[in-house]
Design an enzyme around this catalytic site. Structure first.
Site, PDB file in Angstrom:
ATOM      1  N   LYS A  96       1.259  -1.084  -0.019  1.00  0.00           N
ATOM      2  CA  LYS A  96       0.251   0.027   0.137  1.00  0.00           C
ATOM      3  C   LYS A  96       1.021   1.317   0.078  1.00  0.00           C
ATOM      4  CE  LYS A  96      -4.377   1.981   1.828  1.00  0.00           C
ATOM      5  NZ  LYS A  96      -5.095   2.175   1.040  1.00  0.00           N
TER       6      LYS A  96
HETATM    7  N1  PMP Z   1      -7.845  -1.664  -3.087  1.00  0.00           N
HETATM    8  C1  PMP Z   1      -6.986   0.345  -3.430  1.00  0.00           C
HETATM    9  C2  PMP Z   1      -6.647   0.747  -4.049  1.00  0.00           C
HETATM   10  C3  PMP Z   1      -7.263   0.238  -1.845  1.00  0.00           C
HETATM   11  O1  PMP Z   1      -6.788   1.381  -1.712  1.00  0.00           O
HETATM   12  C4  PMP Z   1      -8.103   0.012  -1.069  1.00  0.00           C
HETATM   13  C5  PMP Z   1      -8.126   0.683   0.364  1.00  0.00           C
HETATM   14  N2  PMP Z   1      -6.855   0.597   1.259  1.00  0.00           N
HETATM   15  C6  PMP Z   1      -8.761  -1.975  -1.315  1.00  0.00           C
HETATM   16  C7  PMP Z   1      -8.371  -2.144  -1.969  1.00  0.00           C
HETATM   17  C8  PMP Z   1      -9.529  -1.816   0.368  1.00  0.00           C
HETATM   18  O2  PMP Z   1      -8.468  -2.413   1.057  1.00  0.00           O
HETATM   19  P1  PMP Z   1      -9.040  -2.787   2.447  1.00  0.00           P
HETATM   20  O3  PMP Z   1      -9.682  -3.660   2.523  1.00  0.00           O
HETATM   21  O4  PMP Z   1      -7.937  -3.370   3.561  1.00  0.00           O
HETATM   22  O5  PMP Z   1      -9.348  -1.297   3.365  1.00  0.00           O
END
Ligand code: PMP
Length: 291
Positions: free
Chosen positions: A159
């Site tokens: 991320k």
């Molecule tokens: N894909 C992207 C590109 C994101 O930014 C997020 C948000 N973090 C997600 C998927 C979903 O991830 P999460 O469920 O861990 O928040």
């Protein structure tokens, strides 16, 4: 509603081990992160005073940093404590939590040797990512013109701030044209994810969702897969070609910010939020608030 600029708010931000007044939580303009994208972050939500899946998020933060070849000088337990303390210090029980780790200004060069890793944690109130009134009926998405990169081209598992350049461009382009978000394909042309959320489709009572080789393996995605399987719903994790969207009846996004958000439209394809989507949406709302 006018947006109060994020640098001009009251409160405290946890920065490198101490609480500093919100407006003083600054970094130098020559920070390595600002020039070369050496920054990773998390997005978490606290519900009723408890941060949902906190350890999973903190572990992902550390993994993202390791993928970018830097180390966060705080353990998972220390970061967890700092996140909880920041919510407490701000007096917020229901809020969004944003840890960000990045390389400092000791070195302005592609090489980052000698930079110090900094860690900041800020929390703020953030009720719903998408307009709650239209959320239940489903949000409208168009196709993004940018594609998720080949994992050999960019560290798609992390991320990492740098990966959001194409997300920002895609989401702003979609919003300018009246859509809530954009759906991205991956480098091969399969359906990938929205700009800040994963995607699921429904056909004949079963779920279909893309594999995680070119997208973020969302913590909400993993939670929803487990919730669906616990209900006896089959989940197919597989490559999905855009043309297949015509064969799905329901579609929804998942993410910490988006939670479970029904989708009514992606480009030329239409979906109607129905039983499975709405029940998972309600189950998720219950789960995040369960003690
Ligand atoms: N894909 C992207 C590109 C994101 O930014 C997020 C948000 N973090 C997600 C998927 C979903 O991830 P999460 O469920 O861990 O928040």
């Amino acid at each position: 509603m006018t947006l109060v600029p994020f640098n001009d708010r009251d409160g405290w931000i946890w920065l490198d081990g101490d609480f500093v007044p919100w407006r003083e939580a600054n970094t130098h303009v020559l920070s390595h992160a600002l020039h070369y994208g050496s920054s990773v972050f998390e997005g978490e939500r606290s519900y009723g005073g408890r941060i949902f899946k906190l350890t999973e998020h903190t572990e992902r933060l550390h993994r993202s940093a390791a993928i970018l070849d830097f180390e966060i000088p705080w353990s998972v337990e220390q970061v967890n404590d700092a996140c909880r303390q920041t919510c407490e210090k701000m007096g917020l029980e229901d809020c969004y939590v944003r840890p960000v780790a990045f390389r400092g200004p000791e070195q302005v060069s592609v090489t980052a040797f000698g930079t110090r890793t900094r860690l900041a944690i800020a929390v703020w109130e953030w009720p719903s990512y998408f307009d709650p009134e239209i959320k239940r009926r489903g949000i409208r998405l168009d196709w993004a013109k940018w594609r998720r990169p080949d994992p050999r081209t960019a560290p798609s598992e992390a991320k990492a701030a740098g990966l959001y350049m194409i997300c920002t461009l895609s989401k702003m382009d979609a919003e300018r044209r009246g859509y809530a978000d954009a759906m991205m394909l991956d480098w091969r042309g399969f359906v990938a994810e929205a700009t800040g959320a994963n995607v699921f489709f429904v056909r004949d009572g079963e779920l279909h969702t893309p594999p995680v080789d070119a997208i973020l393996n969302g913590i909400t995605r993993q939670t929803v897969i487990a919730m669906a399987e616990a209900k006896g719903v089959t989940v197919h994790v597989r490559d999905i070609a855009p043309a297949e969207l015509a064969s799905f009846s329901e579609c929804f996004l998942t993410g910490t910010a988006a939670e479970v958000t029904p989708v009514s439209e992606i480009g030329e394809y239409r979906f109607t939020p129905a039983d499975l989507t709405l029940s998972l949406m309600d189950d998720y709302e219950r789960l995040v608030r369960a003690a």
